[in-house]
Design a protein around this motif. Structure first.
Motif, PDB file in Angstrom:
ATOM      1  N   LEU A 171       0.812  -1.209   0.000  1.00  0.00           N
ATOM      2  CA  LEU A 171       0.000   0.000   0.000  1.00  0.00           C
ATOM      3  C   LEU A 171       0.846   1.260   0.000  1.00  0.00           C
ATOM      4  CD1 LEU A 171      -2.746   1.381   0.147  1.00  0.00           C
ATOM      5  CD2 LEU A 171      -2.662   1.140   2.643  1.00  0.00           C
ATOM      6  N   GLY A 172       1.884   1.287   0.831  1.00  0.00           N
ATOM      7  CA  GLY A 172       2.728   2.485   0.897  1.00  0.00           C
ATOM      8  C   GLY A 172       3.368   2.804  -0.433  1.00  0.00           C
ATOM      9  N   LYS A 173       3.907   1.779  -1.112  1.00  0.00           N
ATOM     10  CA  LYS A 173       4.535   1.990  -2.420  1.00  0.00           C
ATOM     11  C   LYS A 173       3.491   2.350  -3.466  1.00  0.00           C
ATOM     12  CE  LYS A 173       8.481  -1.086  -1.588  1.00  0.00           C
ATOM     13  NZ  LYS A 173       8.048  -1.684  -0.324  1.00  0.00           N
ATOM     14  N   PHE A 174       2.274   1.769  -3.336  1.00  0.00           N
ATOM     15  CA  PHE A 174       1.204   2.092  -4.283  1.00  0.00           C
ATOM     16  C   PHE A 174       0.854   3.577  -4.199  1.00  0.00           C
ATOM     17  CE2 PHE A 174      -3.365   2.751  -5.005  1.00  0.00           C
ATOM     18  CZ  PHE A 174      -3.476   2.314  -6.311  1.00  0.00           C
ATOM     19  N   LEU A 175       0.706   4.104  -2.993  1.00  0.00           N
ATOM     20  CA  LEU A 175       0.377   5.520  -2.824  1.00  0.00           C
ATOM     21  C   LEU A 175       1.500   6.402  -3.349  1.00  0.00           C
ATOM     22  CD1 LEU A 175      -1.259   5.456   0.720  1.00  0.00           C
ATOM     23  CD2 LEU A 175      -2.410   5.687  -1.488  1.00  0.00           C
ATOM     24  N   LYS A 176       2.742   6.035  -3.055  1.00  0.00           N
ATOM     25  CA  LYS A 176       3.867   6.818  -3.546  1.00  0.00           C
ATOM     26  C   LYS A 176       3.914   6.806  -5.066  1.00  0.00           C
ATOM     27  CE  LYS A 176       6.962   6.202   0.432  1.00  0.00           C
ATOM     28  NZ  LYS A 176       8.265   5.664   0.869  1.00  0.00           N
ATOM     29  N   GLN A 177       3.639   5.645  -5.668  1.00  0.00           N
ATOM     30  CA  GLN A 177       3.670   5.560  -7.127  1.00  0.00           C
ATOM     31  C   GLN A 177       2.609   6.457  -7.743  1.00  0.00           C
ATOM     32  OE1 GLN A 177       2.285   1.974  -9.063  1.00  0.00           O
ATOM     33  NE2 GLN A 177       3.912   2.109 -10.587  1.00  0.00           N
ATOM     34  N   LYS A 178       1.403   6.481  -7.154  1.00  0.00           N
ATOM     35  CA  LYS A 178       0.330   7.296  -7.694  1.00  0.00           C
ATOM     36  C   LYS A 178       0.672   8.777  -7.631  1.00  0.00           C
ATOM     37  CE  LYS A 178      -2.505   4.164  -9.023  1.00  0.00           C
ATOM     38  NZ  LYS A 178      -2.725   3.974 -10.486  1.00  0.00           N
ATOM     39  N   LEU A 179       1.381   9.199  -6.606  1.00  0.00           N
ATOM     40  CA  LEU A 179       1.696  10.611  -6.439  1.00  0.00           C
ATOM     41  C   LEU A 179       2.963  11.032  -7.169  1.00  0.00           C
ATOM     42  CD1 LEU A 179       0.831  11.160  -2.668  1.00  0.00           C
ATOM     43  CD2 LEU A 179      -0.430  11.982  -4.641  1.00  0.00           C
ATOM     44  N   THR A 180       3.903  10.103  -7.328  1.00  0.00           N
ATOM     45  CA  THR A 180       5.188  10.467  -7.915  1.00  0.00           C
ATOM     46  C   THR A 180       5.330  10.054  -9.367  1.00  0.00           C
ATOM     47  OG1 THR A 180       6.245   8.378  -7.280  1.00  0.00           O
ATOM     48  CG2 THR A 180       6.269  10.168  -5.658  1.00  0.00           C
ATOM     49  N   GLY A 181       4.535   9.076  -9.829  1.00  0.00           N
ATOM     50  CA  GLY A 181       4.714   8.549 -11.176  1.00  0.00           C
ATOM     51  C   GLY A 181       5.845   7.549 -11.250  1.00  0.00           C
ATOM     52  N   GLU A 182       6.497   7.295 -10.123  1.00  0.00           N
ATOM     53  CA  GLU A 182       7.618   6.363 -10.083  1.00  0.00           C
ATOM     54  C   GLU A 182       7.163   5.068  -9.421  1.00  0.00           C
ATOM     55  OE1 GLU A 182      10.502   4.878 -11.279  1.00  0.00           O
ATOM     56  OE2 GLU A 182      10.994   6.989 -11.415  1.00  0.00           O
ATOM     57  N   GLY A 183       7.895   4.002  -9.637  1.00  0.00           N
ATOM     58  CA  GLY A 183       7.564   2.720  -9.041  1.00  0.00           C
ATOM     59  C   GLY A 183       7.637   1.620 -10.078  1.00  0.00           C
ATOM     60  N   VAL A 184       7.380   0.400  -9.645  1.00  0.00           N
ATOM     61  CA  VAL A 184       7.466  -0.747 -10.530  1.00  0.00           C
ATOM     62  C   VAL A 184       6.168  -1.551 -10.420  1.00  0.00           C
ATOM     63  CG1 VAL A 184       8.820  -2.759 -11.208  1.00  0.00           C
ATOM     64  CG2 VAL A 184       9.929  -0.870  -9.997  1.00  0.00           C
ATOM     65  N   PRO A 185       5.343  -1.643 -11.484  1.00  0.00           N
ATOM     66  CA  PRO A 185       4.159  -2.507 -11.437  1.00  0.00           C
ATOM     67  C   PRO A 185       4.617  -3.963 -11.394  1.00  0.00           C
ATOM     68  CG  PRO A 185       4.476  -1.634 -13.653  1.00  0.00           C
ATOM     69  CD  PRO A 185       5.487  -0.959 -12.774  1.00  0.00           C
ATOM     70  N   LEU A 186       4.366  -4.642 -10.271  1.00  0.00           N
ATOM     71  CA  LEU A 186       4.990  -5.928 -10.020  1.00  0.00           C
ATOM     72  C   LEU A 186       4.000  -7.084 -10.074  1.00  0.00           C
ATOM     73  CD1 LEU A 186       7.260  -5.054  -6.962  1.00  0.00           C
ATOM     74  CD2 LEU A 186       8.003  -5.451  -9.316  1.00  0.00           C
ATOM     75  N   MET A 187       4.559  -8.255 -10.366  1.00  0.00           N
ATOM     76  CA  MET A 187       3.835  -9.508 -10.165  1.00  0.00           C
ATOM     77  C   MET A 187       4.791 -10.477  -9.471  1.00  0.00           C
ATOM     78  SD  MET A 187       3.734 -11.051 -14.063  1.00  0.00           S
ATOM     79  CE  MET A 187       5.224 -11.306 -15.057  1.00  0.00           C
ATOM     80  N   LYS A 188       4.212 -11.294  -8.588  1.00  0.00           N
ATOM     81  CA  LYS A 188       5.000 -12.337  -7.927  1.00  0.00           C
ATOM     82  C   LYS A 188       4.924 -13.599  -8.770  1.00  0.00           C
ATOM     83  CE  LYS A 188       3.517 -14.345  -4.121  1.00  0.00           C
ATOM     84  NZ  LYS A 188       3.223 -14.566  -2.678  1.00  0.00           N
ATOM     85  N   VAL A 189       6.077 -14.161  -9.059  1.00  0.00           N
ATOM     86  CA  VAL A 189       6.176 -15.383  -9.847  1.00  0.00           C
ATOM     87  C   VAL A 189       6.609 -16.489  -8.893  1.00  0.00           C
ATOM     88  CG1 VAL A 189       7.217 -16.459 -11.875  1.00  0.00           C
ATOM     89  CG2 VAL A 189       6.906 -13.976 -11.812  1.00  0.00           C
ATOM     90  N   SER A 190       5.806 -17.532  -8.762  1.00  0.00           N
ATOM     91  CA  SER A 190       6.119 -18.586  -7.789  1.00  0.00           C
ATOM     92  C   SER A 190       5.871 -19.956  -8.394  1.00  0.00           C
ATOM     93  CB  SER A 190       5.274 -18.400  -6.518  1.00  0.00           C
ATOM     94  OG  SER A 190       3.893 -18.415  -6.826  1.00  0.00           O
ATOM     95  N   GLY A 191       6.534 -20.962  -7.782  1.00  0.00           N
ATOM     96  CA  GLY A 191       6.376 -22.333  -8.232  1.00  0.00           C
ATOM     97  C   GLY A 191       7.701 -22.946  -8.622  1.00  0.00           C
ATOM     98  N   GLN A 192       7.650 -23.925  -9.505  1.00  0.00           N
ATOM     99  CA  GLN A 192       8.837 -24.601 -10.011  1.00  0.00           C
ATOM    100  C   GLN A 192       8.751 -24.682 -11.530  1.00  0.00           C
ATOM    101  OE1 GLN A 192       8.799 -28.367  -7.832  1.00  0.00           O
ATOM    102  NE2 GLN A 192      10.418 -27.597  -6.489  1.00  0.00           N
ATOM    103  N   GLY A 193       9.790 -24.184 -12.176  1.00  0.00           N
ATOM    104  CA  GLY A 193       9.809 -24.207 -13.635  1.00  0.00           C
ATOM    105  C   GLY A 193      10.747 -23.150 -14.180  1.00  0.00           C
ATOM    106  N   ASP A 194      10.668 -22.926 -15.463  1.00  0.00           N
ATOM    107  CA  ASP A 194      11.507 -21.933 -16.137  1.00  0.00           C
ATOM    108  C   ASP A 194      10.615 -20.808 -16.647  1.00  0.00           C
ATOM    109  OD1 ASP A 194      13.714 -23.567 -15.733  1.00  0.00           O
ATOM    110  OD2 ASP A 194      13.494 -24.570 -17.678  1.00  0.00           O
ATOM    111  N   VAL A 195      11.013 -19.575 -16.337  1.00  0.00           N
ATOM    112  CA  VAL A 195      10.249 -18.402 -16.749  1.00  0.00           C
ATOM    113  C   VAL A 195      11.158 -17.510 -17.588  1.00  0.00           C
ATOM    114  CG1 VAL A 195       8.892 -16.420 -15.989  1.00  0.00           C
ATOM    115  CG2 VAL A 195       8.881 -18.531 -14.641  1.00  0.00           C
ATOM    116  N   PHE A 196      10.660 -17.057 -18.722  1.00  0.00           N
ATOM    117  CA  PHE A 196      11.427 -16.207 -19.632  1.00  0.00           C
ATOM    118  C   PHE A 196      10.786 -14.815 -19.656  1.00  0.00           C
ATOM    119  CE2 PHE A 196      12.023 -20.550 -20.880  1.00  0.00           C
ATOM    120  CZ  PHE A 196      13.383 -20.647 -21.139  1.00  0.00           C
ATOM    121  N   LEU A 197      11.609 -13.793 -19.419  1.00  0.00           N
ATOM    122  CA  LEU A 197      11.132 -12.414 -19.326  1.00  0.00           C
ATOM    123  C   LEU A 197      11.869 -11.538 -20.328  1.00  0.00           C
ATOM    124  CD1 LEU A 197      11.230 -12.017 -15.422  1.00  0.00           C
ATOM    125  CD2 LEU A 197       9.286 -12.742 -16.810  1.00  0.00           C
TER     126      LEU A 197
END
Length: 240
Positions: free
Chosen positions: A60-86
């Motif tokens: 929440l704190g980072k979300f509020l800062k992002q909304k006000l500053t335009g800075e931040g990283v829209p994140l997703m958590k990647v979990s489990g077992q396997g290979d992920v390509f980004l």
């Protein structure tokens, strides 16, 4: 079937150790056995039992800062077992290892993925008196782990052993212990009053001991409206 497409350099890179590694200069591979954090929308392929959970800006704190500053990283958590390509728009990918005591200030738009063992916060750039593509705020990462960043083209890493000035739209990341400010690069005069501009009105200044990573491209400005600048200034006052 035969083709240069199937040459060894294009085949999946295998490793016995889990974690991040470069599949190639434009693509990151995470051999996942647990969890990692990644930019929303950066997954191009995966194999195995992998789940993706959107996290916004990481609390929440980072979300509020992002909304006000335009800075931040829209994140997703990647979990489990396997290979992920980004990947991110075929940008160059670079991996940085952070050790305990290290801190890296980075433009949020350049963050591709990082280990969940790292911590990050959105902080005001010291000496910032104007808006830029890096914004008045940057993401500061610390802790122990790996972070993958992207650059538009092959960057140069400047060792700050003399007064150093960088176009704020080309500054990707820097040692968080550096002293930063803004320096007027364009000389004011009659030509300026007549509308003749160099396009280099301000640069970021760096002093101290550390490094600055500079890409050969300029990101478009993030803070374009007066309202956004005022909001950023308001949050700056709250954070100071």
């Amino acid at each position: 079937m035969r083709s240069e497409l199937f040459s060894a350099e294009n085949l999946e890179k295998e490793s016995a150790q889990p974690g991040m590694r470069l599949q190639n200069s434009k693509m990151l591979k995470i051999e996942l056995n647990g969890e990692a954090m990644a930019r929303v929308g950066s997954m191009v392929a995966y194999q195995g039992n992998v789940q993706f959970q959107a996290l916004g800006s990481g609390g929440l704190g980072k979300f509020l800062k992002q909304k006000l500053t335009g800075e931040g990283v829209p994140l997703m958590k990647v979990s489990g077992q396997g290979d992920v390509f980004l990947a991110e728009l075929a940008k160059d990918v670079h991996i940085i290892d952070l050790e305990p005591g290290d801190a890296l200030s980075i433009n949020g738009s350049s963050v591709l993925a990082f280990d969940s063992t790292l911590q990050y916060d959105i902080r005001m750039v010291g000496g910032a008196g104007m808006a830029s593509s890096s914004g008045l705020f940057n993401c500061v990462f610390s802790g122990y782990g790996r972070i993958a960043i992207t650059t538009k083209g092959t960057p140069v890493v400047l060792n700050v052993d003399a007064p150093t000035y960088v176009d704020p739209q080309a500054a990707v990341c820097w040692s968080a212990n550096l002293q930063t400010g803004y320096h007027r690069a364009e000389q004011l005069g009659l030509g300026t009053l007549l509308g003749r501009r160099t396009g280099e009105s301000f640069t970021m200044s760096f002093a101290g001991q550390g490094f600055v990573v500079v890409q050969p491209s300029e990101e478009p400005p993030v803070l374009g409206s007066g309202q956004q600048q005022q909001e950023g200034g308001l949050l700056g006052g709250l954070l100071s």
